[in-house]
Design a protein around this motif. Structure first.
Motif, PDB file in Angstrom:
ATOM      1  N   VAL A  46       0.841  -1.202   0.000  1.00 49.35           N
ATOM      2  CA  VAL A  46       0.000   0.000   0.000  1.00 49.35           C
ATOM      3  C   VAL A  46       0.875   1.251   0.000  1.00 49.35           C
ATOM      4  N   VAL A  47       1.905   1.245   0.822  1.00 54.19           N
ATOM      5  CA  VAL A  47       2.800   2.408   0.915  1.00 54.19           C
ATOM      6  C   VAL A  47       3.515   2.648  -0.421  1.00 54.19           C
ATOM      7  N   SER A  48       3.964   1.568  -1.062  1.00 52.63           N
ATOM      8  CA  SER A  48       4.620   1.707  -2.382  1.00 52.63           C
ATOM      9  C   SER A  48       3.668   2.306  -3.392  1.00 52.63           C
ATOM     10  N   LEU A  49       2.436   1.788  -3.383  1.00 53.33           N
ATOM     11  CA  LEU A  49       1.408   2.275  -4.299  1.00 53.33           C
ATOM     12  C   LEU A  49       1.160   3.760  -4.054  1.00 53.33           C
ATOM     13  N   PHE A  50       1.145   4.136  -2.783  1.00 53.01           N
ATOM     14  CA  PHE A  50       0.924   5.527  -2.417  1.00 53.01           C
ATOM     15  C   PHE A  50       2.003   6.430  -3.014  1.00 53.01           C
ATOM     16  N   PHE A  51       3.259   6.044  -2.861  1.00 50.12           N
ATOM     17  CA  PHE A  51       4.334   6.893  -3.365  1.00 50.12           C
ATOM     18  C   PHE A  51       4.395   6.914  -4.882  1.00 50.12           C
ATOM     19  N   GLN A  52       4.016   5.796  -5.510  1.00 52.79           N
ATOM     20  CA  GLN A  52       3.945   5.781  -6.977  1.00 52.79           C
ATOM     21  C   GLN A  52       2.889   6.770  -7.460  1.00 52.79           C
ATOM     22  N   ASP A  53       1.699   6.674  -6.838  1.00 53.43           N
ATOM     23  CA  ASP A  53       0.592   7.554  -7.207  1.00 53.43           C
ATOM     24  C   ASP A  53       0.930   9.011  -6.928  1.00 53.43           C
ATOM     25  N   SER A  54       1.584   9.258  -5.790  1.00 53.45           N
ATOM     26  CA  SER A  54       1.864  10.636  -5.402  1.00 53.45           C
ATOM     27  C   SER A  54       2.816  11.287  -6.394  1.00 53.45           C
ATOM     28  N   GLN A  81      -7.562  14.114  -4.384  1.00 58.63           N
ATOM     29  CA  GLN A  81      -7.208  12.698  -4.466  1.00 58.63           C
ATOM     30  C   GLN A  81      -6.011  12.392  -3.558  1.00 58.63           C
ATOM     31  N   PHE A  82      -5.041  13.301  -3.587  1.00 61.44           N
ATOM     32  CA  PHE A  82      -3.834  13.116  -2.788  1.00 61.44           C
ATOM     33  C   PHE A  82      -4.151  13.140  -1.298  1.00 61.44           C
ATOM     34  N   CYS A 116       2.487  25.502  -1.399  1.00 60.22           N
ATOM     35  CA  CYS A 116       1.976  24.235  -0.888  1.00 60.22           C
ATOM     36  C   CYS A 116       2.551  23.050  -1.639  1.00 60.22           C
ATOM     37  N   LEU A 117       2.699  23.204  -2.956  1.00 61.40           N
ATOM     38  CA  LEU A 117       3.245  22.112  -3.761  1.00 61.40           C
ATOM     39  C   LEU A 117       4.644  21.754  -3.264  1.00 61.40           C
ATOM     40  N   GLN A 118       5.435  22.792  -3.003  1.00 62.73           N
ATOM     41  CA  GLN A 118       6.786  22.570  -2.484  1.00 62.73           C
ATOM     42  C   GLN A 118       6.731  21.862  -1.128  1.00 62.73           C
ATOM     43  N   GLN A 119       5.809  22.330  -0.286  1.00 62.06           N
ATOM     44  CA  GLN A 119       5.676  21.734   1.041  1.00 62.06           C
ATOM     45  C   GLN A 119       5.291  20.264   0.933  1.00 62.06           C
ATOM     46  N   VAL A 120       4.356  19.989   0.015  1.00 62.32           N
ATOM     47  CA  VAL A 120       3.913  18.604  -0.174  1.00 62.32           C
ATOM     48  C   VAL A 120       5.081  17.722  -0.590  1.00 62.32           C
ATOM     49  N   ARG A 121       5.885  18.215  -1.519  1.00 61.44           N
ATOM     50  CA  ARG A 121       7.048  17.437  -1.985  1.00 61.44           C
ATOM     51  C   ARG A 121       7.990  17.129  -0.817  1.00 61.44           C
ATOM     52  N   GLN A 122       8.222  18.154   0.020  1.00 62.91           N
ATOM     53  CA  GLN A 122       9.133  17.985   1.162  1.00 62.91           C
ATOM     54  C   GLN A 122       8.579  16.968   2.153  1.00 62.91           C
ATOM     55  N   GLU A 123       7.282  17.123   2.458  1.00 62.76           N
ATOM     56  CA  GLU A 123       6.659  16.216   3.421  1.00 62.76           C
ATOM     57  C   GLU A 123       6.651  14.783   2.901  1.00 62.76           C
ATOM     58  N   CYS A 124       6.440  14.653   1.607  1.00 63.49           N
ATOM     59  CA  CYS A 124       6.416  13.331   0.975  1.00 63.49           C
ATOM     60  C   CYS A 124       7.764  12.640   1.133  1.00 63.49           C
ATOM     61  N   LEU A 125       8.803  13.408   0.873  1.00 65.17           N
ATOM     62  CA  LEU A 125      10.158  12.866   0.962  1.00 65.17           C
ATOM     63  C   LEU A 125      10.481  12.462   2.399  1.00 65.17           C
TER      64      LEU A 125
END
Lengths: 152, 149
Positions: A46-54, A81-82, A116-125
């Motif tokens: 599930v986690v892999s799928l999440f990061f692929q989708d993100s 969706q995200f 926000c997009l930048q923040q999302v990228r950072q949080e994702c990483l």
């Protein structure tokens, strides 16, 4: 203290840290409950799928925000969706950034959106790194002959 | 872990050991999670990624057929889907003479009272807020079986 006990202690410390800092909330524990002998790798899948989708969603958002005339509805649809997926895996900080992001979309505020997009990228990483650390700890516990504690 | 459904008075679900659920959602993560949640409660699950595919499976699509009609005991669908929304799918099912008795559950990540009442008025059995937990599926079972907690 034997190896299993050491790794398990580290696991407890790490999960407490993740909860305290808001990286993960109760929903992650719910996700772990779904894993069983029939699907022993469910959480990792599930986690892999999440990061692929993100990855795809973030690229779509970036592209949409680069247009001369930005379609904020389209960006909002991606963020929606995200946010949904983030909620499923208990990614609380990500979910909260998405809430802000949606507000900026509604206000058609380009600068806010880009921030926000930048923040999302950072949080994702950050989340990706944290989860990789957690899964590695769990592998160590199992390799040492122990069982992974139940997340409360 | 409880297995299967009991056979005590549940109307259309009587004697159904493994209820067959059709789960409809455009998000692959959501589909994976809902499928697991349902399978953990001994359901047989078919997933569909949109309303059109769901209708096809139910035999209500462009080429009507009834081979899957008697098989499906429950439809659980996301509300927000591109093309046909969950609400529109619900309407189509309730309008069909063959499928209208099948319970339909709507899921959404947004708690919008208008949306909820609209779906319930159209005949949805239940509305569930995402992310869905095991306790929600348990509640769903009870609700559909009219059991008391």
């Amino acid at each position: 203290m034997d190896a299993v006990a050491q790794w398990r202690n580290q696991w407890f410390d790490y999960t407490h840290y993740l909860r305290r800092e808001g990286f993960l909330d109760d929903q992650f524990a719910q996700l772990k409950k779904l894993q069983d002998e029939n699907s022993p790798d469910f959480v990792v899948e599930v986690v892999s799928l999440f990061f692929q989708d993100s990855e795809k969603l973030l690229n779509n958002m970036a592209r949409a925000l680069e247009q001369n005339v930005v379609d904020f509805k389209q960006v909002d649809a991606c963020v929606h969706q995200f946010k949904g997926s983030s909620a499923w895996i208990g990614a609380m900080r990500l979910k909260n950034v998405c809430i802000n992001f949606r507000n900026y979309c509604e206000a058609q505020n380009l600068e806010g959106c880009l921030g926000c997009l930048q923040q999302v990228r950072q949080e994702c990483l950050a989340l990706k790194n944290n989860l990789e650390n957690l899964f590695r700890l769990e592998q160590q516990i199992v390799a040492a002959g122990g069982s992974i504690p139940v997340m409360e | 872990m409880e297995s299967g459904f009991s056979s005590s008075s549940m109307g259309f679900m009587e004697n159904v050991e493994q209820p067959h659920v059709l789960a409809v959602d455009d998000s692959d993560i959501d589909r994976k999670l809902i499928e697991k949640l349902l399978k953990n409660f001994s359901c047989k699950v078919t997933t569909a990624e949109n309303g059109a595919r769901a209708l096809e499976f139910l035999g209500l699509g462009d080429h009507p057929n009834h081979c899957n009609v008697s098989k499906v005991n429950l439809v659980i669908t996301d509300y927000c889907m591109p093309g046909m929304t969950g609400y529109e799918l619900l309407k189509k099912i309730k309008e069909s003479s063959v499928m209208k008795e099948v319970p339909v559950v709507i899921m959404s990540s947004e708690n919008i009272p208008n949306r909820i009442s609209k779906c319930l008025e159209e005949g949805a059995q239940m509305f569930m807020l995402k992310p869905i937990k095991q306790s929600d599926i348990k509640q769903l079972r009870c609700h559909l079986m009219n059991c008391r907690s």
